[in-house]
Motif scaffolding. Structure first.
Motif, PDB file in Angstrom:
ATOM      1  N   ASP A   8       0.851  -1.187   0.000  1.00 23.57           N
ATOM      2  CA  ASP A   8       0.000   0.000   0.000  1.00 23.57           C
ATOM      3  C   ASP A   8       0.891   1.243   0.000  1.00 23.57           C
ATOM      4  N   LEU A   9       0.830   2.017  -1.072  1.00 21.75           N
ATOM      5  CA  LEU A   9       1.672   3.213  -1.189  1.00 21.75           C
ATOM      6  C   LEU A   9       1.412   4.223  -0.080  1.00 21.75           C
ATOM      7  N   ASN A  10       0.233   4.194   0.506  1.00 24.25           N
ATOM      8  CA  ASN A  10      -0.110   5.163   1.541  1.00 24.25           C
ATOM      9  C   ASN A  10       0.325   4.743   2.941  1.00 24.25           C
ATOM     10  N   ARG A  43      -4.478   7.261  -6.630  1.00 24.95           N
ATOM     11  CA  ARG A  43      -4.338   6.266  -7.703  1.00 24.95           C
ATOM     12  C   ARG A  43      -2.872   5.856  -7.783  1.00 24.95           C
ATOM     13  N   VAL A  44      -2.630   4.634  -8.159  1.00 20.33           N
ATOM     14  CA  VAL A  44      -1.251   4.147  -8.291  1.00 20.33           C
ATOM     15  C   VAL A  44      -0.470   5.024  -9.264  1.00 20.33           C
ATOM     16  N   GLU A  45      -1.126   5.489 -10.301  1.00 21.03           N
ATOM     17  CA  GLU A  45      -0.457   6.292 -11.324  1.00 21.03           C
ATOM     18  C   GLU A  45       0.164   7.574 -10.766  1.00 21.03           C
ATOM     19  N   ALA A  50       5.545  11.631  -7.765  1.00 15.10           N
ATOM     20  CA  ALA A  50       6.448  11.597  -6.616  1.00 15.10           C
ATOM     21  C   ALA A  50       7.896  11.364  -7.016  1.00 15.10           C
ATOM     22  N   THR A  51       8.119  10.540  -8.027  1.00 16.39           N
ATOM     23  CA  THR A  51       9.488  10.145  -8.359  1.00 16.39           C
ATOM     24  C   THR A  51       9.561   9.586  -9.769  1.00 16.39           C
ATOM     25  N   THR A  52      10.760   9.552 -10.299  1.00 12.19           N
ATOM     26  CA  THR A  52      10.977   8.854 -11.566  1.00 12.19           C
ATOM     27  C   THR A  52      11.337   7.411 -11.246  1.00 12.19           C
ATOM     28  N   GLY A  55      13.471   2.457 -15.794  1.00 15.34           N
ATOM     29  CA  GLY A  55      13.326   1.060 -16.180  1.00 15.34           C
ATOM     30  C   GLY A  55      12.057   0.385 -15.700  1.00 15.34           C
ATOM     31  N   VAL A  56      11.162   1.144 -15.062  1.00 12.28           N
ATOM     32  CA  VAL A  56       9.921   0.579 -14.540  1.00 12.28           C
ATOM     33  C   VAL A  56       8.763   1.413 -15.069  1.00 12.28           C
ATOM     34  N   THR A  57       7.690   0.745 -15.472  1.00 10.04           N
ATOM     35  CA  THR A  57       6.495   1.467 -15.901  1.00 10.04           C
ATOM     36  C   THR A  57       5.405   1.304 -14.850  1.00 10.04           C
ATOM     37  N   ILE A  58       4.413   2.139 -14.931  1.00  9.38           N
ATOM     38  CA  ILE A  58       3.271   2.031 -14.023  1.00  9.38           C
ATOM     39  C   ILE A  58       2.645   0.643 -14.158  1.00  9.38           C
TER      40      ILE A  58
END
Length: 67
Positions: A8-10, A43-45, A50-52, A55-58
């Motif tokens: 959970d990002l939060n 939203r996850v997007e 917040a950051t770059t 090499g990883v996409t949403i």
């Protein structure tokens, strides 16, 4: 069925964020700073605000994180 738990990002600690492939020290710190400054991710997007994530996409994160 073996189901992967999503982070959970939060609520995630730095250590939990670091367990996500593609999230390093700098990205984890930026995610936590973003939460402190802007409040909850809706939203996850929003992680892109917040950051770059080199090499990883949403899409890569959708199976691993939630809000």
């Amino acid at each position: 069925m073996n189901r992967m738990l999503k982070v959970d990002l939060n609520r995630a600690s730095k250590e939990q964020l670091l367990s996500i492939p593609g999230i390093g020290e700098e990205q984890a710190a930026a995610i936590i700073d973003y939460r402190k400054t802007h409040g909850r991710f809706r939203r996850v997007e929003e992680i892109a605000l917040a950051t770059t994530l080199p090499g990883v996409t949403i899409d890569d994160l959708l199976d691993r994180v939630e809000v």
